[in-house]
Design a protein around this motif. Structure first.
Motif, short mmCIF file in Angstrom:
data_model
loop_
_atom_site.label_atom_id
_atom_site.label_comp_id
_atom_site.label_asym_id
_atom_site.label_seq_id
_atom_site.Cartn_x
_atom_site.Cartn_y
_atom_site.Cartn_z
N UNK A 55 0.56 -0.89 -0.41
CA UNK A 55 0.18 0.18 -0.07
C UNK A 55 0.97 1.26 0.06
N UNK A 56 0.67 2.36 -1.12
CA UNK A 56 0.86 3.62 -0.86
C UNK A 56 2.05 3.70 -1.91
N UNK A 57 2.22 2.19 -2.52
CA UNK A 57 3.72 1.80 -3.41
C UNK A 57 3.59 2.98 -5.12
N UNK A 72 -0.87 2.22 -5.22
CA UNK A 72 -1.68 1.20 -4.46
C UNK A 72 -2.18 1.67 -3.73
N UNK A 73 -3.70 1.39 -3.19
CA UNK A 73 -4.51 1.71 -1.85
C UNK A 73 -4.78 1.09 -1.29
N UNK A 74 -5.01 -0.51 -2.04
CA UNK A 74 -5.10 -1.53 -1.08
C UNK A 74 -4.86 -2.89 -1.85
N UNK A 75 -4.29 -3.55 0.14
CA UNK A 75 -3.65 -4.77 -0.83
C UNK A 75 -4.70 -5.71 0.20
N UNK A 77 -4.99 -10.15 0.19
CA UNK A 77 -3.98 -11.74 -0.40
C UNK A 77 -3.12 -10.86 -1.52
N UNK A 78 -3.34 -11.45 -2.62
CA UNK A 78 -3.01 -10.90 -4.22
C UNK A 78 -3.60 -9.95 -5.20
N UNK A 79 -4.39 -9.76 -4.91
CA UNK A 79 -5.33 -8.61 -5.40
C UNK A 79 -4.78 -7.54 -4.33
N UNK A 80 -4.75 -6.40 -4.82
CA UNK A 80 -4.33 -4.89 -4.97
C UNK A 80 -5.49 -4.32 -5.91
N UNK A 81 -5.44 -2.72 -5.30
CA UNK A 81 -6.30 -1.64 -5.77
C UNK A 81 -5.47 -0.71 -6.24
N UNK A 82 -5.20 -0.03 -7.59
CA UNK A 82 -4.77 0.70 -7.66
C UNK A 82 -5.51 1.96 -7.94
N UNK A 83 -5.39 3.23 -7.82
CA UNK A 83 -5.62 4.55 -8.05
C UNK A 83 -4.94 5.60 -9.07
N UNK A 84 -5.81 5.27 -10.50
CA UNK A 84 -4.69 6.26 -10.77
C UNK A 84 -4.04 7.71 -10.47
#
Length: 106
Positions: A55-57, A72-75, A77-84
């Motif tokens: 997170x924060x990357x 990266x806003x959340x992680x 498991x192996x899934x993560x969310x990216x805010x453009x």
């Protein structure tokens, strides 16, 4: 009154998410990594990678002619969310979605 971060999250959810499954590459201070783009909207995307970035990357997401910087806003498991960093156009989103057919992932 919403804080700036809350407002960005509300704005990001305002745009429709499109489910896809496309191979993608992302670059960060941790190096180059491969993952799967699971969904995309004008404001962000969900990916799967092992291991996921923290997170924060800050990273650069790349898929053929598509490349967009994000955070990266959340992680989970192996899934993560990216805010453009900046919203992308609906045409760019639809361009990615149209490439997610069964023969277009190479």
């Amino acid at each position: 009154m919403a804080f700036a971060g809350e407002q960005q999250n509300e704005d990001a959810r305002r745009y429709g998410r499109h489910r896809i499954m496309l191979a993608a590459t992302f670059y960060s201070v941790h190096g180059e990594a491969n993952g799967v783009l699971l969904d995309v909207s004008q404001g962000g995307a969900m990916l799967s990678a092992s291991p996921p970035p923290p997170v924060g990357c800050r990273l650069l997401l790349e898929r053929q002619n598509f490349d967009v910087p994000g955070v990266v806003r959340w992680v989970e498991g192996n899934r993560f969310g990216v805010q453009f960093e900046e919203m992308i156009s609906e045409d760019e989103v639809l361009g990615l979605v149209s490439k997610s057919g069964p023969n277009n992932d190479r």
